[in-house]
Motif scaffolding. Structure first.
Motif, PDB file in Angstrom:
ATOM      1  N   LEU A 370     -36.688  48.663 -48.949  1.00 42.11           N
ATOM      2  CA  LEU A 370     -35.830  47.731 -48.230  1.00 42.11           C
ATOM      3  C   LEU A 370     -35.342  48.394 -46.952  1.00 42.11           C
ATOM      4  O   LEU A 370     -35.254  49.627 -46.858  1.00 42.11           O
ATOM      5  CB  LEU A 370     -34.657  47.304 -49.109  1.00 42.11           C
ATOM      6  CG  LEU A 370     -35.038  46.633 -50.444  1.00 42.11           C
ATOM      7  CD1 LEU A 370     -33.780  46.134 -51.156  1.00 42.11           C
ATOM      8  CD2 LEU A 370     -36.016  45.489 -50.243  1.00 42.11           C
ATOM      9  N   ASN A 371     -34.989  47.595 -45.967  1.00 34.82           N
ATOM     10  CA  ASN A 371     -34.677  48.108 -44.634  1.00 34.82           C
ATOM     11  C   ASN A 371     -33.262  47.716 -44.241  1.00 34.82           C
ATOM     12  O   ASN A 371     -33.041  46.787 -43.468  1.00 34.82           O
ATOM     13  CB  ASN A 371     -35.709  47.554 -43.632  1.00 34.82           C
ATOM     14  CG  ASN A 371     -35.868  48.437 -42.419  1.00 34.82           C
ATOM     15  OD1 ASN A 371     -35.104  49.368 -42.207  1.00 34.82           O
ATOM     16  ND2 ASN A 371     -36.878  48.124 -41.615  1.00 34.82           N
ATOM     17  N   PHE A 372     -32.285  48.447 -44.817  1.00 40.35           N
ATOM     18  CA  PHE A 372     -30.879  48.109 -44.579  1.00 40.35           C
ATOM     19  C   PHE A 372     -30.244  48.943 -43.464  1.00 40.35           C
ATOM     20  O   PHE A 372     -29.235  48.545 -42.892  1.00 40.35           O
ATOM     21  CB  PHE A 372     -30.055  48.328 -45.857  1.00 40.35           C
ATOM     22  CG  PHE A 372     -30.416  47.390 -46.990  1.00 40.35           C
ATOM     23  CD1 PHE A 372     -31.153  46.230 -46.764  1.00 40.35           C
ATOM     24  CD2 PHE A 372     -30.017  47.675 -48.281  1.00 40.35           C
ATOM     25  CE1 PHE A 372     -31.482  45.374 -47.798  1.00 40.35           C
ATOM     26  CE2 PHE A 372     -30.342  46.820 -49.333  1.00 40.35           C
ATOM     27  CZ  PHE A 372     -31.081  45.677 -49.089  1.00 40.35           C
ATOM     28  N   ASP A 373     -30.824  50.113 -43.178  1.00 40.14           N
ATOM     29  CA  ASP A 373     -30.183  51.064 -42.252  1.00 40.14           C
ATOM     30  C   ASP A 373     -31.233  51.558 -41.258  1.00 40.14           C
ATOM     31  O   ASP A 373     -32.202  52.212 -41.638  1.00 40.14           O
ATOM     32  CB  ASP A 373     -29.603  52.233 -43.054  1.00 40.14           C
ATOM     33  CG  ASP A 373     -28.775  53.180 -42.182  1.00 40.14           C
ATOM     34  OD1 ASP A 373     -28.946  53.150 -40.941  1.00 40.14           O
ATOM     35  OD2 ASP A 373     -27.972  53.950 -42.752  1.00 40.14           O
ATOM     36  N   GLU A 374     -31.034  51.229 -39.994  1.00 40.57           N
ATOM     37  CA  GLU A 374     -32.022  51.578 -38.958  1.00 40.57           C
ATOM     38  C   GLU A 374     -32.251  53.082 -38.875  1.00 40.57           C
ATOM     39  O   GLU A 374     -33.362  53.535 -38.597  1.00 40.57           O
ATOM     40  CB  GLU A 374     -31.570  51.047 -37.596  1.00 40.57           C
ATOM     41  CG  GLU A 374     -32.642  51.159 -36.534  1.00 40.57           C
ATOM     42  CD  GLU A 374     -32.266  50.423 -35.245  1.00 40.57           C
ATOM     43  OE1 GLU A 374     -33.088  50.444 -34.315  1.00 40.57           O
ATOM     44  OE2 GLU A 374     -31.169  49.836 -35.199  1.00 40.57           O
ATOM     45  N   SER A 375     -31.229  53.886 -39.157  1.00 44.59           N
ATOM     46  CA  SER A 375     -31.356  55.344 -39.059  1.00 44.59           C
ATOM     47  C   SER A 375     -32.295  55.912 -40.133  1.00 44.59           C
ATOM     48  O   SER A 375     -32.770  57.032 -40.017  1.00 44.59           O
ATOM     49  CB  SER A 375     -29.984  56.011 -39.183  1.00 44.59           C
ATOM     50  OG  SER A 375     -29.426  55.781 -40.471  1.00 44.59           O
ATOM     51  N   GLU A 376     -32.538  55.139 -41.187  1.00 48.14           N
ATOM     52  CA  GLU A 376     -33.417  55.601 -42.255  1.00 48.14           C
ATOM     53  C   GLU A 376     -34.848  55.059 -42.133  1.00 48.14           C
ATOM     54  O   GLU A 376     -35.743  55.460 -42.897  1.00 48.14           O
ATOM     55  CB  GLU A 376     -32.859  55.175 -43.631  1.00 48.14           C
ATOM     56  CG  GLU A 376     -31.527  55.805 -43.993  1.00 48.14           C
ATOM     57  CD  GLU A 376     -31.045  55.352 -45.365  1.00 48.14           C
ATOM     58  OE1 GLU A 376     -31.722  54.492 -45.973  1.00 48.14           O
ATOM     59  OE2 GLU A 376     -29.997  55.841 -45.820  1.00 48.14           O
ATOM     60  N   SER A 425     -32.499  53.372 -50.252  1.00 53.59           N
ATOM     61  CA  SER A 425     -32.051  54.332 -49.238  1.00 53.59           C
ATOM     62  C   SER A 425     -32.671  55.703 -49.460  1.00 53.59           C
ATOM     63  O   SER A 425     -33.209  55.995 -50.543  1.00 53.59           O
ATOM     64  CB  SER A 425     -30.525  54.453 -49.264  1.00 53.59           C
ATOM     65  OG  SER A 425     -30.099  55.008 -50.505  1.00 53.59           O
ATOM     66  N   ILE A 426     -32.621  56.540 -48.410  1.00 50.54           N
ATOM     67  CA  ILE A 426     -33.070  57.934 -48.481  1.00 50.54           C
ATOM     68  C   ILE A 426     -31.967  58.814 -47.921  1.00 50.54           C
ATOM     69  O   ILE A 426     -31.553  58.645 -46.767  1.00 50.54           O
ATOM     70  CB  ILE A 426     -34.363  58.158 -47.672  1.00 50.54           C
ATOM     71  CG1 ILE A 426     -35.514  57.312 -48.199  1.00 50.54           C
ATOM     72  CG2 ILE A 426     -34.755  59.637 -47.702  1.00 50.54           C
ATOM     73  CD1 ILE A 426     -36.821  57.497 -47.449  1.00 50.54           C
ATOM     74  N   LYS A 427     -31.501  59.755 -48.741  1.00 49.32           N
ATOM     75  CA  LYS A 427     -30.476  60.709 -48.287  1.00 49.32           C
ATOM     76  C   LYS A 427     -30.791  62.067 -48.879  1.00 49.32           C
ATOM     77  O   LYS A 427     -31.025  62.187 -50.081  1.00 49.32           O
ATOM     78  CB  LYS A 427     -29.080  60.253 -48.708  1.00 49.32           C
ATOM     79  CG  LYS A 427     -28.528  59.127 -47.844  1.00 49.32           C
ATOM     80  CD  LYS A 427     -27.074  58.846 -48.183  1.00 49.32           C
ATOM     81  CE  LYS A 427     -26.451  57.841 -47.219  1.00 49.32           C
ATOM     82  NZ  LYS A 427     -27.127  56.556 -47.190  1.00 49.32           N
ATOM     83  N   ASP A 428     -30.811  63.099 -47.995  1.00 48.36           N
ATOM     84  CA  ASP A 428     -31.088  64.477 -48.429  1.00 48.36           C
ATOM     85  C   ASP A 428     -32.400  64.567 -49.218  1.00 48.36           C
ATOM     86  O   ASP A 428     -32.475  65.210 -50.273  1.00 48.36           O
ATOM     87  CB  ASP A 428     -29.925  65.022 -49.276  1.00 48.36           C
ATOM     88  CG  ASP A 428     -28.606  65.007 -48.520  1.00 48.36           C
ATOM     89  OD1 ASP A 428     -28.631  65.245 -47.294  1.00 48.36           O
ATOM     90  OD2 ASP A 428     -27.581  64.716 -49.157  1.00 48.36           O
ATOM     91  N   ASN A 429     -33.430  63.867 -48.691  1.00 51.73           N
ATOM     92  CA  ASN A 429     -34.770  63.863 -49.300  1.00 51.73           C
ATOM     93  C   ASN A 429     -34.814  63.259 -50.702  1.00 51.73           C
ATOM     94  O   ASN A 429     -35.774  63.467 -51.447  1.00 51.73           O
ATOM     95  CB  ASN A 429     -35.351  65.284 -49.341  1.00 51.73           C
ATOM     96  CG  ASN A 429     -35.641  65.813 -47.945  1.00 51.73           C
ATOM     97  OD1 ASN A 429     -36.082  65.079 -47.074  1.00 51.73           O
ATOM     98  ND2 ASN A 429     -35.367  67.104 -47.748  1.00 51.73           N
ATOM     99  N   LYS A 430     -33.770  62.548 -51.069  1.00 52.95           N
ATOM    100  CA  LYS A 430     -33.742  61.848 -52.353  1.00 52.95           C
ATOM    101  C   LYS A 430     -33.786  60.341 -52.111  1.00 52.95           C
ATOM    102  O   LYS A 430     -33.064  59.814 -51.245  1.00 52.95           O
ATOM    103  CB  LYS A 430     -32.471  62.188 -53.134  1.00 52.95           C
ATOM    104  CG  LYS A 430     -32.419  63.618 -53.653  1.00 52.95           C
ATOM    105  CD  LYS A 430     -33.314  63.788 -54.871  1.00 52.95           C
ATOM    106  CE  LYS A 430     -33.124  65.173 -55.494  1.00 52.95           C
ATOM    107  NZ  LYS A 430     -33.945  65.348 -56.695  1.00 52.95           N
TER     108      LYS A 430
END
Length: 454
Positions: A370-376, A425-430
């Motif tokens: 899913l595409n909720f955050d442009e920075s990701e 989402s993707i945060k800290d390679n998770k």
């Protein structure tokens, strides 16, 4: 203007394509299991290749292609004034859409004879076109699935084709089909003993319509074609032939006692029937049908027609036969051939009506980002690339969700397409992953997700 497509043609949805591909895969697997190899030929041929090979009725149903440029410029003015369509057509159309796959195959064999190892077993799955009147199960554009053997006159080939029909329909779950069998030599023998030998084509074309127009219609057409009432009376028993295959063959022997060719046809059918009786069939039945004629001029021996189970009224779903002279018309003599065809479109309709399609899996991604955050977004695109490199079907929803309403739209997309895993989402390679089937949420590195999916 309201959009439409030509009569006798169809659009296919993703689900319909998936079901059709399922039939294709079963037929193709069976063809290859029996030793056939694939070829393809052009969708259109030179008119001279096709015309005159199917009889007058077949020629009438061939779609002609107008020559490029000012095609009327070379037509004689006299013909234009006379409005003689047959003569004009030959001058303005030198190409035509293929009517079937058999005649183009014969042309292929002649053209490539030095590259082919005989006997040559080929299969071909491609569309054909006929300018026919559209109705249920009859289209102007449809697929044929053909298997042919050329370079062998052995009746073992005829036996194998009965087995091939049975194997395919059994694997499709289509039980209760009837494989009808006759022989053109028998039909030739019949017109010989009734004194109408010169009317073989007219006789067979009319007889082949028995299921469509009934006995009265067939008799009327025969009379119209110049076959006498006395001759028709002599073949009256054909319209009500009963008993086992062996009974029918015995009756035919008696009827054709004065025809050497007719008796040869009976002997050929005896061999096929006896062989199949010893080999057995999965779920189809084999039935001698002396009214089966198949109105194509190139058949010379055994002829087949497959009928769907009785609860479905749709006509034949396959047909074929032996042709000893087909390559001869293109210059290659003494090459016997035999082949059969599966009518994909009718098979599809029969299976749909009988509810025989299992749940067909549509092509879809296993994982949706899913595409909720442009920075990701870029990180998600990289993850999708890695997954695809590992042969895992993946995609990212292309538009950024800038509102709660747009986020709901993306979730609905995932639900509608029945996606198994959704990454939010993707945060800290998770990656934050939701299993859409269980509702469970987990946090995994990309290599752990690959292991999970595989």
């Amino acid at each position: 203007m309201k959009q439409s497509i030509p009569k006798g043609t169809r659009d296919f949805s993703s689900t319909e394509v998936a079901k059709r591909n399922y039939i294709f895969s079963v037929v193709k697997k069976s063809f290859e299991n029996f030793g056939f190899q694939p070829i393809e030929t052009p969708s259109f041929e030179n008119s001279s290749t096709l015309m005159g090979k199917y009889g007058d009725e077949g020629d009438r149903l061939i779609f002609k292609i107008l020559n490029s440029g000012d095609f009327l410029n070379k037509v004689e003015s006299k013909l234009l004034v006379e409005k003689n369509s047959k003569k004009i057509t030959s001058q303005i159309c030198d190409k035509a859409l293929r009517y079937d796959l058999t005649v183009p195959f014969a042309r292929y064999v002649v053209q490539h004879q030095n590259e082919i190892t005989f006997p040559f077993k080929r299969y071909q799955i491609q569309p054909v076109w006929r300018a026919d009147r559209p109705q249920k199960g009859r289209f102007r554009e449809f697929y044929q699935c053909d298997a042919d053997v050329v370079g062998s006159s052995s009746l073992l080939q005829e036996v194998e084709f009965v087995q091939l029909y049975d194997a395919v329909f059994d694997r499709l779950g289509l039980k209760g089909t009837t494989i009808k069998l006759n022989n053109r030599k028998i039909l030739s023998g019949i017109v010989e003993v009734i004194g109408a030998k010169s009317k073989l084509v007219d006789f067979t074309v009319a007889l082949d319509k028995l299921d469509k127009i009934g006995k009265e219609g067939v008799v009327a057409e025969m009379l119209e074609k110049g076959i006498s009432q006395i001759a028709i009376d002599k073949v009256a028993p054909l319209f009500n032939f009963k008993g086992t295959n062996e009974d029918k063959l015995t009756s035919l022997e008696q009827m054709l006692i004065d025809s050497e060719e007719g008796l040869k046809g009976v002997e050929e059918l005896k061999f096929i029937v006896k062989s199949i009786k010893e080999l057995g069939l999965f779920s189809a039945s084999l039935e001698i049908d002396v009214t089966l004629a198949r109105g194509l001029n190139y058949y010379t021996g055994a002829i087949y027609e497959v009928v769907a189970p009785k609860e479905v009224k749709i006509g034949s779903i396959g047909g074929g036969g032996r042709y000893d002279d087909l390559t001869g018309i293109f210059g290659l003599q003494n090459v016997s051939g035999v082949g059969i065809s599966f009518g994909l479109d009718r098979i599809y309709l029969v299976m749909e009506e009988l509810g025989l399609f299992k749940k067909v899996e549509l092509p879809k991604p296993k994982i949706l980002f899913l595409n909720f955050d442009e920075s990701e977004s870029l990180e998600k695109v990289k993850a999708v690339k890695t997954l695809r490199e590992n042969d895992i079907k993946s995609e990212i929803y292309p538009d950024i969700a800038s509102s709660n309403k747009q986020q709901k739209k993306q979730w609905k997309y995932a639900t509608t397409r029945e996606i198994h895993f959704v990454v939010t989402s993707i945060k800290d390679n998770k990656l934050t992953i939701k299993n859409m089937q269980t509702g469970e949420q987990s946090f995994l590195a990309i290599h752990q997700l690959i292991d999970l999916v595989k």
